[in-house]
Scaffold this motif. Structure first.
Motif, PDB file in Angstrom:
ATOM      1  N   ARG A 143      14.984  -6.361  14.831  1.00 19.36           N
ATOM      2  CA  ARG A 143      14.913  -6.881  13.439  1.00 19.36           C
ATOM      3  C   ARG A 143      16.146  -6.045  12.730  1.00 19.36           C
ATOM      4  NH1 ARG A 143      10.781  -7.854   9.094  1.00 19.36           N
ATOM      5  NH2 ARG A 143      11.530  -6.992   7.240  1.00 19.36           N
ATOM      6  N   ALA A 144      16.333  -4.820  13.116  1.00 15.20           N
ATOM      7  CA  ALA A 144      17.572  -4.539  12.296  1.00 15.20           C
ATOM      8  C   ALA A 144      18.843  -4.909  12.614  1.00 15.20           C
ATOM      9  CB  ALA A 144      17.669  -2.759  12.688  1.00 15.20           C
ATOM     10  N   VAL A 145      19.077  -5.450  13.717  1.00 15.25           N
ATOM     11  CA  VAL A 145      20.193  -6.320  14.215  1.00 15.25           C
ATOM     12  C   VAL A 145      20.377  -7.547  13.470  1.00 15.25           C
ATOM     13  CG1 VAL A 145      21.042  -7.508  16.232  1.00 15.25           C
ATOM     14  CG2 VAL A 145      20.297  -5.375  16.662  1.00 15.25           C
ATOM     15  N   PHE A 146      19.153  -8.286  13.211  1.00 14.55           N
ATOM     16  CA  PHE A 146      19.054  -9.436  12.419  1.00 14.55           C
ATOM     17  C   PHE A 146      19.163  -9.309  10.989  1.00 14.55           C
ATOM     18  CE2 PHE A 146      18.335 -11.345  16.227  1.00 14.55           C
ATOM     19  CZ  PHE A 146      18.032 -12.908  16.107  1.00 14.55           C
ATOM     20  N   GLU A 147      18.939  -8.190  10.395  1.00 11.76           N
ATOM     21  CA  GLU A 147      18.992  -7.907   9.076  1.00 11.76           C
ATOM     22  C   GLU A 147      20.950  -7.523   8.689  1.00 11.76           C
ATOM     23  OE1 GLU A 147      16.528  -4.637   8.386  1.00 11.76           O
ATOM     24  OE2 GLU A 147      15.088  -5.945   7.250  1.00 11.76           O
ATOM     25  N   ALA A 148      21.200  -7.063   9.742  1.00  4.97           N
ATOM     26  CA  ALA A 148      22.703  -6.712   9.472  1.00  4.97           C
ATOM     27  C   ALA A 148      23.534  -7.850   9.899  1.00  4.97           C
ATOM     28  CB  ALA A 148      22.963  -5.558  10.812  1.00  4.97           C
ATOM     29  N   ALA A 149      23.273  -8.766  10.914  1.00  4.09           N
ATOM     30  CA  ALA A 149      24.043  -9.734  11.278  1.00  4.09           C
ATOM     31  C   ALA A 149      23.676 -11.012  10.113  1.00  4.09           C
ATOM     32  CB  ALA A 149      23.613 -10.158  12.719  1.00  4.09           C
ATOM     33  N   LEU A 150      22.530 -11.202   9.752  1.00  3.27           N
ATOM     34  CA  LEU A 150      22.130 -12.471   9.148  1.00  3.27           C
ATOM     35  C   LEU A 150      21.865 -12.210   7.669  1.00  3.27           C
ATOM     36  CD1 LEU A 150      19.959 -14.130  11.705  1.00  3.27           C
ATOM     37  CD2 LEU A 150      22.431 -14.326  11.268  1.00  3.27           C
ATOM     38  N   GLY A 151      21.820 -11.049   7.278  1.00  8.17           N
ATOM     39  CA  GLY A 151      21.479 -10.583   5.744  1.00  8.17           C
ATOM     40  C   GLY A 151      19.894 -10.864   5.734  1.00  8.17           C
ATOM     41  N   GLU A 203      29.880 -11.372  27.852  1.00 10.85           N
ATOM     42  CA  GLU A 203      30.498 -11.721  26.489  1.00 10.85           C
ATOM     43  C   GLU A 203      31.814 -12.632  26.204  1.00 10.85           C
ATOM     44  OE1 GLU A 203      31.926  -8.813  22.972  1.00 10.85           O
ATOM     45  OE2 GLU A 203      30.465  -8.280  23.986  1.00 10.85           O
ATOM     46  N   ALA A 204      32.483 -12.087  27.464  1.00 14.13           N
ATOM     47  CA  ALA A 204      33.738 -12.864  27.688  1.00 14.13           C
ATOM     48  C   ALA A 204      33.563 -14.371  27.769  1.00 14.13           C
ATOM     49  CB  ALA A 204      34.692 -12.397  28.784  1.00 14.13           C
ATOM     50  N   ASP A 205      32.660 -14.894  28.674  1.00 11.22           N
ATOM     51  CA  ASP A 205      32.293 -16.243  28.745  1.00 11.22           C
ATOM     52  C   ASP A 205      31.691 -16.847  27.337  1.00 11.22           C
ATOM     53  OD1 ASP A 205      32.650 -16.146  31.480  1.00 11.22           O
ATOM     54  OD2 ASP A 205      30.428 -15.564  31.679  1.00 11.22           O
ATOM     55  N   ALA A 206      30.952 -16.170  26.509  1.00  6.67           N
ATOM     56  CA  ALA A 206      30.443 -16.718  25.281  1.00  6.67           C
ATOM     57  C   ALA A 206      31.781 -16.602  24.183  1.00  6.67           C
ATOM     58  CB  ALA A 206      29.370 -15.750  24.576  1.00  6.67           C
ATOM     59  N   ARG A 207      32.484 -15.672  24.264  1.00  5.70           N
ATOM     60  CA  ARG A 207      33.696 -15.953  23.335  1.00  5.70           C
ATOM     61  C   ARG A 207      34.594 -16.946  23.552  1.00  5.70           C
ATOM     62  NH1 ARG A 207      35.069 -11.514  20.151  1.00  5.70           N
ATOM     63  NH2 ARG A 207      33.424  -9.597  20.412  1.00  5.70           N
ATOM     64  N   VAL A 229      34.682 -14.107  14.944  1.00  2.00           N
ATOM     65  CA  VAL A 229      33.567 -13.617  15.940  1.00  2.00           C
ATOM     66  C   VAL A 229      33.461 -12.113  15.599  1.00  2.00           C
ATOM     67  CG1 VAL A 229      32.994 -13.446  18.545  1.00  2.00           C
ATOM     68  CG2 VAL A 229      34.344 -15.447  17.603  1.00  2.00           C
ATOM     69  N   GLU A 230      32.074 -11.715  15.678  1.00  4.05           N
ATOM     70  CA  GLU A 230      31.667 -10.226  15.484  1.00  4.05           C
ATOM     71  C   GLU A 230      30.433  -9.960  16.566  1.00  4.05           C
ATOM     72  OE1 GLU A 230      30.626  -7.399  11.692  1.00  4.05           O
ATOM     73  OE2 GLU A 230      30.705  -9.384  11.327  1.00  4.05           O
ATOM     74  N   SER A 231      30.693  -8.795  17.062  1.00  2.32           N
ATOM     75  CA  SER A 231      29.710  -8.089  18.012  1.00  2.32           C
ATOM     76  C   SER A 231      28.844  -7.348  17.271  1.00  2.32           C
ATOM     77  CB  SER A 231      30.415  -7.578  19.134  1.00  2.32           C
ATOM     78  OG  SER A 231      29.217  -6.868  19.807  1.00  2.32           O
ATOM     79  N   TRP A 232      27.529  -7.173  17.407  1.00  3.50           N
ATOM     80  CA  TRP A 232      26.355  -6.397  17.036  1.00  3.50           C
ATOM     81  C   TRP A 232      25.697  -5.514  17.979  1.00  3.50           C
ATOM     82  CZ3 TRP A 232      26.420  -6.878  11.762  1.00  3.50           C
ATOM     83  CH2 TRP A 232      27.279  -7.721  11.281  1.00  3.50           C
ATOM     84  N   ARG A 233      26.395  -5.645  19.225  1.00  6.20           N
ATOM     85  CA  ARG A 233      25.575  -4.934  20.391  1.00  6.20           C
ATOM     86  C   ARG A 233      25.353  -3.627  20.199  1.00  6.20           C
ATOM     87  NH1 ARG A 233      23.356  -2.201  23.070  1.00  6.20           N
ATOM     88  NH2 ARG A 233      23.384  -1.978  25.807  1.00  6.20           N
ATOM     89  N   PHE A 255      24.963  -9.320  25.148  1.00  3.85           N
ATOM     90  CA  PHE A 255      25.754  -9.337  23.893  1.00  3.85           C
ATOM     91  C   PHE A 255      24.921  -9.888  22.909  1.00  3.85           C
ATOM     92  CE2 PHE A 255      26.690 -12.980  26.528  1.00  3.85           C
ATOM     93  CZ  PHE A 255      26.506 -13.999  25.600  1.00  3.85           C
ATOM     94  N   ILE A 256      25.480  -9.734  21.540  1.00  2.51           N
ATOM     95  CA  ILE A 256      24.880 -10.164  20.497  1.00  2.51           C
ATOM     96  C   ILE A 256      26.133 -10.613  19.665  1.00  2.51           C
ATOM     97  CG2 ILE A 256      23.410 -10.013  18.624  1.00  2.51           C
ATOM     98  CD1 ILE A 256      22.080  -7.536  19.848  1.00  2.51           C
ATOM     99  N   LEU A 257      26.333 -11.746  19.441  1.00  2.00           N
ATOM    100  CA  LEU A 257      27.730 -12.240  18.547  1.00  2.00           C
ATOM    101  C   LEU A 257      27.127 -13.059  17.607  1.00  2.00           C
ATOM    102  CD1 LEU A 257      30.032 -13.185  21.729  1.00  2.00           C
ATOM    103  CD2 LEU A 257      29.962 -10.922  20.428  1.00  2.00           C
TER     104      LEU A 257
END
Length: 225
Positions: A37-45, A176-180, A191-195, A217-219
Protein backbone atom coordinates in the motif's frame (compact mmCIF):
# COMPACT_ATOMS: atom_id res chain seq x y z
CA UNK A 1 -3.89 -5.31 -33.82
CA UNK A 2 -1.64 -7.93 -32.25
CA UNK A 3 -3.22 -10.17 -29.65
CA UNK A 4 -1.74 -10.68 -26.20
CA UNK A 5 -2.56 -14.39 -26.02
CA UNK A 6 -3.72 -15.65 -29.40
CA UNK A 7 -3.39 -19.36 -28.53
CA UNK A 8 -2.70 -19.68 -24.79
CA UNK A 9 -5.58 -17.82 -23.13
CA UNK A 10 -7.78 -20.85 -22.40
CA UNK A 11 -4.96 -23.02 -21.09
CA UNK A 12 -3.69 -20.18 -18.91
CA UNK A 13 -7.17 -19.54 -17.46
CA UNK A 14 -7.51 -23.24 -16.67
CA UNK A 15 -4.10 -23.18 -14.98
CA UNK A 16 -5.05 -20.32 -12.67
CA UNK A 17 -8.54 -21.68 -12.04
CA UNK A 18 -6.94 -24.78 -10.56
CA UNK A 19 -4.47 -22.78 -8.44
CA UNK A 20 -6.55 -19.85 -7.26
CA UNK A 21 -7.33 -21.24 -3.81
CA UNK A 22 -3.67 -21.92 -3.08
CA UNK A 23 -2.32 -18.75 -4.67
CA UNK A 24 -4.57 -16.34 -2.81
CA UNK A 25 -3.64 -17.68 0.61
CA UNK A 26 0.09 -17.23 0.05
CA UNK A 27 0.11 -14.04 -2.01
CA UNK A 28 2.53 -11.26 -1.10
CA UNK A 29 -0.16 -8.58 -1.40
CA UNK A 30 -1.85 -10.22 1.60
CA UNK A 31 1.27 -11.00 3.66
CA UNK A 32 2.84 -7.59 3.02
CA UNK A 33 -0.28 -5.50 2.53
CA UNK A 34 0.92 -2.38 4.32
CA UNK A 35 4.23 -2.28 2.46
CA UNK A 36 2.52 -2.70 -0.91
CA UNK A 37 0.00 0.00 0.00
CA UNK A 38 2.83 2.41 0.82
CA UNK A 39 4.42 1.68 -2.56
CA UNK A 40 1.15 2.30 -4.40
CA UNK A 41 0.52 5.55 -2.54
CA UNK A 42 4.00 6.79 -3.46
CA UNK A 43 3.92 5.57 -7.06
CA UNK A 44 0.31 6.39 -7.98
CA UNK A 45 -0.74 9.06 -5.51
CA UNK A 46 -4.11 9.15 -3.77
CA UNK A 47 -5.93 11.75 -5.85
CA UNK A 48 -8.75 9.69 -7.42
CA UNK A 49 -7.91 8.48 -10.93
CA UNK A 50 -9.32 5.88 -13.34
CA UNK A 51 -7.28 2.68 -12.98
CA UNK A 52 -7.38 -0.41 -15.18
CA UNK A 53 -5.73 -3.52 -13.73
CA UNK A 54 -4.83 -5.97 -16.51
CA UNK A 55 -4.55 -9.59 -15.42
CA UNK A 56 -5.78 -8.75 -11.94
CA UNK A 57 -5.69 -12.30 -10.57
CA UNK A 58 -6.94 -12.31 -7.00
CA UNK A 59 -6.98 -8.54 -6.95
CA UNK A 60 -3.60 -7.33 -5.75
CA UNK A 61 -3.35 -4.09 -7.71
CA UNK A 62 -7.10 -3.54 -7.90
CA UNK A 63 -7.57 -3.76 -4.14
CA UNK A 64 -4.54 -1.60 -3.41
CA UNK A 65 -5.52 1.09 -5.88
CA UNK A 66 -9.14 1.17 -4.69
CA UNK A 67 -8.05 1.31 -1.06
CA UNK A 68 -6.22 4.58 -1.67
CA UNK A 69 -9.20 6.14 -3.42
CA UNK A 70 -8.89 5.32 -7.11
CA UNK A 71 -11.74 4.22 -9.38
CA UNK A 72 -10.82 0.71 -10.52
CA UNK A 73 -11.82 -1.77 -13.18
CA UNK A 74 -10.01 -5.11 -13.13
CA UNK A 75 -9.71 -7.64 -15.95
CA UNK A 76 -8.87 -11.35 -15.76
CA UNK A 77 -9.65 -14.47 -17.75
CA UNK A 78 -9.77 -16.81 -14.73
CA UNK A 79 -13.19 -17.21 -13.12
CA UNK A 80 -11.72 -18.61 -9.91
CA UNK A 81 -9.09 -15.91 -9.48
CA UNK A 82 -11.77 -13.27 -9.96
CA UNK A 83 -13.99 -14.99 -7.38
CA UNK A 84 -11.29 -14.43 -4.76
CA UNK A 85 -10.80 -10.84 -5.92
CA UNK A 86 -14.51 -10.10 -5.71
CA UNK A 87 -14.75 -11.64 -2.25
CA UNK A 88 -11.81 -9.59 -1.03
CA UNK A 89 -13.35 -6.41 -2.43
CA UNK A 90 -16.63 -7.12 -0.64
CA UNK A 91 -14.81 -7.82 2.62
CA UNK A 92 -12.91 -4.54 2.29
CA UNK A 93 -16.03 -2.63 1.19
CA UNK A 94 -14.34 -1.51 -2.02
CA UNK A 95 -16.29 -0.74 -5.20
CA UNK A 96 -14.35 -2.36 -8.07
CA UNK A 97 -15.64 -3.23 -11.53
CA UNK A 98 -14.48 -6.76 -12.33
CA UNK A 99 -14.46 -7.99 -15.93
CA UNK A 100 -14.12 -11.72 -16.62
CA UNK A 101 -12.36 -11.64 -19.98
CA UNK A 102 -8.93 -11.93 -21.46
CA UNK A 103 -7.09 -8.72 -22.29
CA UNK A 104 -7.79 -9.42 -25.95
CA UNK A 105 -11.53 -9.80 -25.45
CA UNK A 106 -12.30 -7.25 -22.73
CA UNK A 107 -13.16 -4.52 -25.28
CA UNK A 108 -11.57 -1.76 -23.25
CA UNK A 109 -12.13 1.70 -24.68
CA UNK A 110 -9.18 3.70 -25.89
CA UNK A 111 -7.93 6.62 -23.75
CA UNK A 112 -10.18 5.48 -20.88
CA UNK A 113 -7.64 5.15 -18.04
CA UNK A 114 -5.26 7.40 -16.16
CA UNK A 115 -3.32 4.43 -14.75
CA UNK A 116 -2.78 0.88 -15.99
CA UNK A 117 -1.28 -1.79 -13.74
CA UNK A 118 0.23 -5.20 -14.58
CA UNK A 119 1.60 -7.08 -11.61
CA UNK A 120 3.14 -10.54 -12.05
CA UNK A 121 1.45 -10.83 -15.44
CA UNK A 122 4.03 -10.32 -18.19
CA UNK A 123 5.73 -13.66 -17.51
CA UNK A 124 2.44 -15.47 -18.23
CA UNK A 125 1.89 -13.91 -21.64
CA UNK A 126 2.47 -15.27 -25.10
CA UNK A 127 2.99 -11.75 -26.48
CA UNK A 128 4.09 -9.33 -23.72
CA UNK A 129 4.73 -6.41 -26.11
CA UNK A 130 1.08 -6.56 -27.17
CA UNK A 131 0.03 -6.11 -23.54
CA UNK A 132 2.06 -2.90 -23.31
CA UNK A 133 0.62 -1.73 -26.62
CA UNK A 134 -2.84 -2.34 -25.17
CA UNK A 135 -1.90 -0.39 -22.04
CA UNK A 136 -0.73 2.51 -24.16
CA UNK A 137 -3.98 2.50 -26.19
CA UNK A 138 -6.23 2.63 -23.16
CA UNK A 139 -4.14 5.21 -21.28
CA UNK A 140 -4.89 8.87 -21.65
CA UNK A 141 -2.00 11.08 -22.79
CA UNK A 142 0.45 11.43 -19.92
CA UNK A 143 -1.12 8.48 -18.11
CA UNK A 144 0.93 6.17 -15.92
CA UNK A 145 1.87 2.52 -16.40
CA UNK A 146 2.85 0.43 -13.37
CA UNK A 147 4.56 -2.92 -13.91
CA UNK A 148 5.82 -5.30 -11.26
CA UNK A 149 7.20 -8.78 -11.88
CA UNK A 150 10.18 -10.96 -11.03
CA UNK A 151 12.52 -13.76 -12.00
CA UNK A 152 10.76 -16.74 -10.43
CA UNK A 153 12.89 -19.66 -11.67
CA UNK A 154 16.60 -19.88 -12.47
CA UNK A 155 17.04 -23.35 -13.93
CA UNK A 156 13.67 -24.59 -15.22
CA UNK A 157 13.59 -25.57 -18.88
CA UNK A 158 11.11 -23.56 -20.89
CA UNK A 159 8.47 -26.21 -21.56
CA UNK A 160 5.67 -23.66 -21.91
CA UNK A 161 4.87 -24.86 -25.43
CA UNK A 162 4.05 -28.31 -24.03
CA UNK A 163 2.08 -26.90 -21.09
CA UNK A 164 0.18 -24.04 -22.71
CA UNK A 165 0.46 -24.71 -26.44
CA UNK A 166 2.84 -21.90 -27.35
CA UNK A 167 6.14 -20.45 -26.22
CA UNK A 168 6.01 -17.95 -23.38
CA UNK A 169 9.14 -15.81 -23.78
CA UNK A 170 9.39 -15.04 -20.06
CA UNK A 171 8.14 -18.37 -18.72
CA UNK A 172 10.65 -18.31 -15.84
CA UNK A 173 10.03 -14.66 -15.11
CA UNK A 174 11.73 -11.50 -16.24
CA UNK A 175 14.33 -9.07 -15.00
CA UNK A 176 14.05 -5.34 -14.56
CA UNK A 177 16.24 -4.94 -17.63
CA UNK A 178 13.77 -7.06 -19.63
CA UNK A 179 10.89 -4.88 -18.44
CA UNK A 180 12.69 -1.63 -19.22
CA UNK A 181 13.34 -2.88 -22.74
CA UNK A 182 9.65 -3.69 -23.24
CA UNK A 183 8.60 -0.32 -21.81
CA UNK A 184 10.99 1.54 -24.07
CA UNK A 185 9.87 -0.39 -27.17
CA UNK A 186 6.24 0.43 -26.38
CA UNK A 187 6.99 4.16 -26.43
CA UNK A 188 6.69 4.98 -22.75
CA UNK A 189 9.08 7.37 -21.03
CA UNK A 190 10.13 8.65 -17.60
CA UNK A 191 10.71 5.20 -16.14
CA UNK A 192 11.01 5.18 -12.35
CA UNK A 193 11.78 2.36 -9.93
CA UNK A 194 9.96 1.89 -6.61
CA UNK A 195 11.63 -1.34 -5.46
CA UNK A 196 13.51 0.50 -2.71
CA UNK A 197 10.23 1.11 -0.89
CA UNK A 198 9.57 -2.61 -0.40
CA UNK A 199 11.55 -3.96 2.57
CA UNK A 200 13.42 -7.23 2.32
CA UNK A 201 12.50 -10.03 -0.06
CA UNK A 202 8.70 -10.38 0.15
CA UNK A 203 8.49 -13.23 -2.35
CA UNK A 204 11.07 -15.43 -0.64
CA UNK A 205 13.44 -17.69 -2.52
CA UNK A 206 13.53 -18.53 -6.21
CA UNK A 207 11.28 -21.54 -6.74
CA UNK A 208 14.09 -23.82 -7.89
CA UNK A 209 16.92 -22.44 -5.74
CA UNK A 210 16.24 -22.03 -2.01
CA UNK A 211 19.43 -20.02 -1.50
CA UNK A 212 18.60 -17.22 -3.93
CA UNK A 213 15.97 -14.54 -3.20
CA UNK A 214 13.55 -13.73 -6.00
CA UNK A 215 14.68 -10.57 -7.77
CA UNK A 216 11.62 -8.46 -8.48
CA UNK A 217 10.98 -4.93 -9.66
CA UNK A 218 8.31 -2.25 -9.46
CA UNK A 219 8.44 0.28 -12.29
CA UNK A 220 6.27 3.13 -13.49
CA UNK A 221 6.43 4.88 -16.85
CA UNK A 222 4.51 7.66 -18.56
CA UNK A 223 2.53 7.45 -21.78
CA UNK A 224 3.39 10.10 -24.38
CA UNK A 225 1.31 13.26 -24.47
Amino acid sequence: MERVAPTTATAMADHWNSRAWKFDGSASHRRDAESWRAVFEAALGNVPRDVTDLGCGTGACALLAASIGHRVRAVDGSVEMLAHARSAAVDAELDIQFINATMDDAALSQVSADIVTLRNVLWTLENPPAALSLARRILRPGGKLLISDGLWFRHRANDSRDVFGANLPFYNGLTEADARHLIDDAGFGEVESWRHLMPGDPYGAVYDDPNTPIAFFILTAIAPE
